[in-house]
Motif scaffolding. Structure first.
Motif, short mmCIF file in Angstrom:
data_model
loop_
_atom_site.label_atom_id
_atom_site.label_comp_id
_atom_site.label_asym_id
_atom_site.label_seq_id
_atom_site.Cartn_x
_atom_site.Cartn_y
_atom_site.Cartn_z
N TYR A 105 0.47 -1.04 0.43
CA TYR A 105 -0.20 -0.40 0.00
C TYR A 105 0.92 1.31 0.14
N GLU A 106 1.87 1.47 0.94
CA GLU A 106 3.19 2.37 0.82
C GLU A 106 3.74 2.27 -0.92
N TYR A 107 3.71 2.25 -1.50
CA TYR A 107 4.76 1.94 -2.94
C TYR A 107 5.91 3.58 -3.18
N ALA A 108 4.27 4.32 -2.86
CA ALA A 108 5.07 5.88 -3.55
C ALA A 108 6.28 6.09 -2.35
N THR A 109 6.00 6.20 -1.06
CA THR A 109 6.69 6.94 0.03
C THR A 109 7.68 5.33 0.67
N GLN A 148 -0.84 -3.07 -11.24
CA GLN A 148 -1.78 -2.23 -11.17
C GLN A 148 -2.81 -0.76 -11.19
N LEU A 149 -1.49 -0.60 -11.67
CA LEU A 149 -2.27 1.91 -12.16
C LEU A 149 -2.39 1.34 -13.88
N LEU A 150 -2.00 0.54 -14.20
CA LEU A 150 -1.78 0.49 -16.00
C LEU A 150 -3.49 -0.37 -16.21
N SER A 151 -3.58 -1.32 -15.81
CA SER A 151 -4.55 -2.39 -15.54
C SER A 151 -5.84 -1.77 -15.52
N SER A 152 -6.25 -1.36 -14.29
CA SER A 152 -7.48 -0.20 -13.83
C SER A 152 -7.67 1.08 -13.74
N SER A 153 -6.10 1.89 -14.35
CA SER A 153 -7.22 3.12 -14.70
C SER A 153 -6.97 3.38 -16.30
N TYR A 193 12.03 -5.61 -16.40
CA TYR A 193 11.49 -5.97 -14.96
C TYR A 193 10.67 -7.22 -16.03
N TYR A 194 9.87 -6.65 -16.39
CA TYR A 194 8.84 -7.74 -16.94
C TYR A 194 9.19 -8.12 -18.42
N MET A 221 7.21 -2.13 -8.87
CA MET A 221 6.67 -2.92 -10.48
C MET A 221 5.37 -3.58 -10.25
N ALA A 222 5.22 -3.92 -8.56
CA ALA A 222 3.69 -4.55 -8.64
C ALA A 222 2.44 -3.48 -9.62
#
Length: 285
Positions: A194-198, A241-246, A272-273, A236-237
């Motif tokens: 949940y805190e990937y940005a910081t 999520q952001l590429l798929s759902s927004s 990575y992918y 990367m996870a």
């Protein structure tokens, strides 16, 4: 129907091995599950009863369709993305295997099979859905003796799971009391999801009550990874999520993830992918 989760501590001994089931959930998944992994001795069992989507497991892509069954064990990195038009209905069981004092493989072949098979993906051929539904019926109704019934049903489920693996196998058991180490593992998993940005080593160390050096040692012992490796996995996870759902632009997503530039984000994602953010997004449409 949303996601229905039962946080339980059901333990049982089976085939000379000890298991603990910590949570059981089912529901319709309309949002992506961010990439994550679990610590030593922990397993997540996923069964898809309807819908479709995809999973990324250790950087490989898998189709997720009705009757898909897959198991992700210790340190197996995985995420899941539902189809927007046909979201997934998933049953998920989170359990741990007590890896201390396991008898030899002749006395406990099921425990050793679990230890050696940390990832499995395939189609269920043992008709496990009625067993899963009966488990939820017992947990919801909570009638006299329901926990004993749940233990018995979990034994049936595990036997069916391993028969899916090998067509004729047997199975292990559960343990009690959440340890300080397990609570720290849960805090770590939530932090990276949940805190990937910081993300920072210092803030994680404060969160779990250890020094930065002790935190690095804990990550290596329980996940086999450094903080930097877990940080990269987390970003990367979240990117998937952001590429798929927004519908946000890739530039906006790179900023949200905390990358210094969209070029750096794109090169990191490709490394990575093995495909670019644009290519991944096209695959989802």
């Amino acid at each position: 129907m949303g996601v229905e989760t039962f946080s339980i501590e059901v333990t049982f001994r089976f085939n000379h091995a000890l298991f603990r089931v910590e949570s059981i959930s089912r529901g319709i998944l309309e949002e992506s599950m961010p990439e994550h992994s679990h610590g030593h001795g922990n397993y997540e069992i996923h069964y898809i009863s309807s819908g479709k989507g995809s999973a990324v497991i250790d950087n490989s892509f898998y189709s997720v369709l009705p009757n898909t069954l897959y198991v992700t064990g210790p340190h197996v990195i995985h995420s899941q993305t539902p189809d927007k038009e046909d979201p997934l209905t998933e049953y998920c069981i989170y359990l741990s295997l007590d890896t201390k004092n396991i008898p030899d493989s002749k006395k406990s072949p099921l425990a050793h099979f679990f230890l050696n098979q940390v990832f499995w993906y395939g189609q269920d051929n043992q008709n496990i859905l009625p067993v899963l539904n009966q488990i939820f019926h017992e947990l919801t109704a909570q009638e006299l003796g329901y926990l004993d019934q749940v233990r018995a049903l979990l034994c049936q489920f595990i036997i069916a799971l391993l028969r899916n693996y090998k067509q004729n196998v047997n199975f292990p058991t559960l343990s009690a009391q959440t340890t300080l180490s397990e609570r720290r593992s849960l805090l770590i998993e939530q932090y990276f999801i949940y805190e990937y940005a910081t993300l920072s080593l210092e803030s994680l160390a404060n969160r779990i009550g250890l020094s930065p050096r002790q935190t690095q040692r804990f990550l290596r012992e329980h996940y086999g990874k450094t903080f930097s490796q877990k940080k990269r996995e987390s970003k990367m996870a979240a990117a998937l999520q952001l590429l798929s759902s927004s519908q946000e632009s890739i530039t906006s997503i790179s900023e949200k993830l905390g990358f210094s530039s969209v070029e750096y984000f794109s090169s990191s994602f490709r490394k990575y992918y093995k495909l670019s953010p644009q290519e991944y997004r096209r695959r989802q449409t």
